[in-house]
Design a protein around this motif. Sequence first.
Motif, mmCIF file in Angstrom:
data_model
loop_
_atom_site.group_PDB
_atom_site.id
_atom_site.type_symbol
_atom_site.label_atom_id
_atom_site.label_comp_id
_atom_site.label_asym_id
_atom_site.label_seq_id
_atom_site.Cartn_x
_atom_site.Cartn_y
_atom_site.Cartn_z
ATOM 1 N N MET A 1 -6.861 4.786 -34.499
ATOM 2 C CA MET A 1 -6.857 5.803 -35.543
ATOM 3 C C MET A 1 -5.585 6.626 -35.396
ATOM 4 O O MET A 1 -5.184 6.946 -34.284
ATOM 5 C CB MET A 1 -8.102 6.682 -35.386
ATOM 6 C CG MET A 1 -8.179 7.814 -36.341
ATOM 7 S SD MET A 1 -9.639 8.911 -36.141
ATOM 8 C CE MET A 1 -10.908 7.862 -35.526
ATOM 9 N N ASN A 2 -4.996 6.976 -36.506
ATOM 10 C CA ASN A 2 -3.795 7.790 -36.521
ATOM 11 C C ASN A 2 -4.126 9.126 -37.180
ATOM 12 O O ASN A 2 -4.274 9.201 -38.393
ATOM 13 C CB ASN A 2 -2.685 7.069 -37.286
ATOM 14 C CG ASN A 2 -1.428 7.910 -37.398
ATOM 15 O OD1 ASN A 2 -1.125 8.694 -36.503
ATOM 16 N ND2 ASN A 2 -0.707 7.755 -38.485
ATOM 17 N N VAL A 3 -4.233 10.194 -36.381
ATOM 18 C CA VAL A 3 -4.463 11.534 -36.929
ATOM 19 C C VAL A 3 -3.103 12.117 -37.260
ATOM 20 O O VAL A 3 -2.264 12.298 -36.388
ATOM 21 C CB VAL A 3 -5.222 12.432 -35.937
ATOM 22 C CG1 VAL A 3 -5.329 13.849 -36.479
ATOM 23 C CG2 VAL A 3 -6.598 11.853 -35.646
ATOM 24 N N ARG A 4 -2.888 12.406 -38.557
ATOM 25 C CA ARG A 4 -1.584 12.834 -39.048
ATOM 26 C C ARG A 4 -1.398 14.344 -39.063
ATOM 27 O O ARG A 4 -0.276 14.844 -38.945
ATOM 28 C CB ARG A 4 -1.381 12.286 -40.460
ATOM 29 C CG ARG A 4 -1.430 10.770 -40.509
ATOM 30 C CD ARG A 4 -1.477 10.214 -41.925
ATOM 31 N NE ARG A 4 -0.418 10.781 -42.745
ATOM 32 C CZ ARG A 4 -0.503 10.867 -44.072
ATOM 33 N NH1 ARG A 4 -1.571 10.433 -44.703
ATOM 34 N NH2 ARG A 4 0.481 11.367 -44.760
ATOM 35 N N ALA A 5 -2.477 15.081 -39.283
ATOM 36 C CA ALA A 5 -2.365 16.537 -39.434
ATOM 37 C C ALA A 5 -3.764 17.117 -39.559
ATOM 38 O O ALA A 5 -4.747 16.386 -39.622
ATOM 39 C CB ALA A 5 -1.560 16.880 -40.690
ATOM 40 N N ILE A 6 -3.842 18.426 -39.613
ATOM 41 C CA ILE A 6 -5.085 19.110 -39.977
ATOM 42 C C ILE A 6 -4.966 19.446 -41.452
ATOM 43 O O ILE A 6 -4.031 20.124 -41.871
ATOM 44 C CB ILE A 6 -5.309 20.379 -39.143
ATOM 45 C CG1 ILE A 6 -5.539 20.007 -37.681
ATOM 46 C CG2 ILE A 6 -6.488 21.187 -39.693
ATOM 47 C CD1 ILE A 6 -5.648 21.197 -36.755
ATOM 48 N N ASP A 7 -5.921 18.948 -42.259
ATOM 49 C CA ASP A 7 -5.904 19.207 -43.700
ATOM 50 C C ASP A 7 -6.618 20.502 -44.057
ATOM 51 O O ASP A 7 -6.181 21.236 -44.920
ATOM 52 C CB ASP A 7 -6.539 18.052 -44.474
ATOM 53 C CG ASP A 7 -5.567 16.911 -44.718
ATOM 54 O OD1 ASP A 7 -4.343 17.128 -44.587
ATOM 55 O OD2 ASP A 7 -6.019 15.811 -45.047
ATOM 56 N N PHE A 8 -7.747 20.764 -43.419
ATOM 57 C CA PHE A 8 -8.465 22.011 -43.699
ATOM 58 C C PHE A 8 -9.383 22.348 -42.541
ATOM 59 O O PHE A 8 -9.695 21.511 -41.708
ATOM 60 C CB PHE A 8 -9.248 21.946 -45.019
ATOM 61 C CG PHE A 8 -10.348 20.924 -45.085
ATOM 62 C CD1 PHE A 8 -11.622 21.195 -44.604
ATOM 63 C CD2 PHE A 8 -10.119 19.683 -45.664
ATOM 64 C CE1 PHE A 8 -12.633 20.253 -44.677
ATOM 65 C CE2 PHE A 8 -11.120 18.734 -45.757
ATOM 66 C CZ PHE A 8 -12.386 19.027 -45.261
ATOM 67 N N VAL A 9 -9.802 23.610 -42.509
ATOM 68 C CA VAL A 9 -10.822 24.078 -41.588
ATOM 69 C C VAL A 9 -12.028 24.428 -42.447
ATOM 70 O O VAL A 9 -11.896 25.148 -43.445
ATOM 71 C CB VAL A 9 -10.343 25.319 -40.797
ATOM 72 C CG1 VAL A 9 -11.459 25.888 -39.948
ATOM 73 C CG2 VAL A 9 -9.126 24.964 -39.949
ATOM 74 N N ALA A 10 -13.185 23.901 -42.081
ATOM 75 C CA ALA A 10 -14.402 24.144 -42.852
ATOM 76 C C ALA A 10 -15.304 25.108 -42.092
ATOM 77 O O ALA A 10 -15.602 24.893 -40.919
ATOM 78 C CB ALA A 10 -15.139 22.836 -43.110
ATOM 79 N N ILE A 11 -15.715 26.146 -42.767
ATOM 80 C CA ILE A 11 -16.619 27.130 -42.192
ATOM 81 C C ILE A 11 -17.979 26.918 -42.850
ATOM 82 O O ILE A 11 -18.105 26.992 -44.078
ATOM 83 C CB ILE A 11 -16.102 28.556 -42.426
ATOM 84 C CG1 ILE A 11 -14.724 28.705 -41.774
ATOM 85 C CG2 ILE A 11 -17.100 29.588 -41.898
ATOM 86 C CD1 ILE A 11 -13.988 29.963 -42.155
ATOM 87 N N HIS A 12 -18.974 26.636 -42.028
ATOM 88 C CA HIS A 12 -20.312 26.337 -42.541
ATOM 89 C C HIS A 12 -21.055 27.637 -42.813
ATOM 90 O O HIS A 12 -21.134 28.503 -41.942
ATOM 91 C CB HIS A 12 -21.064 25.469 -41.532
ATOM 92 C CG HIS A 12 -20.307 24.214 -41.216
ATOM 93 N ND1 HIS A 12 -19.755 23.976 -39.983
ATOM 94 C CD2 HIS A 12 -19.962 23.163 -41.995
ATOM 95 C CE1 HIS A 12 -19.134 22.818 -40.007
ATOM 96 N NE2 HIS A 12 -19.227 22.308 -41.216
#
Length: 124
Positions: A1-12
């Motif tokens: 798997m290639n993790v490229r970046a953080i796209d978003f942070v989700a707050i539940h």
Amino acid sequence: MNVRAIDFVAIHVSDMKRSLAFYGDVLGIVIPPDDADHPMHHMWAEFDTHPVTVAIVHDPDHAGKGSGVALAVDNVDSAVAEVRAAGHPIVMEPFETPVCFMASIADPDGNILYLHQRKDGTAG
């Protein structure tokens, strides 16, 4: 798997209306105009906090128990297959939205991680 970046942070969150008011009115974070009338606002809303988006997610089971991070991957289906093969739980199977493909998994402590692939190929 290639993790490229953080796209978003989700707050539940447990109550979308209350949380929309808090993040929008109290914190002053803006929902982008093209997302303001999104039909999914009863369960998902994204705020413009460039470069990484803050999303609130209606998820009463996880509300107040931590936040999830969306990792940009090249291919969500392949990433899910890798996680599954390694014996880790898939919380939500891959699904498609108008702008992305996404799935959620859990780390060994049960923290939610989103595997995320934007259709336009961007990340971060």
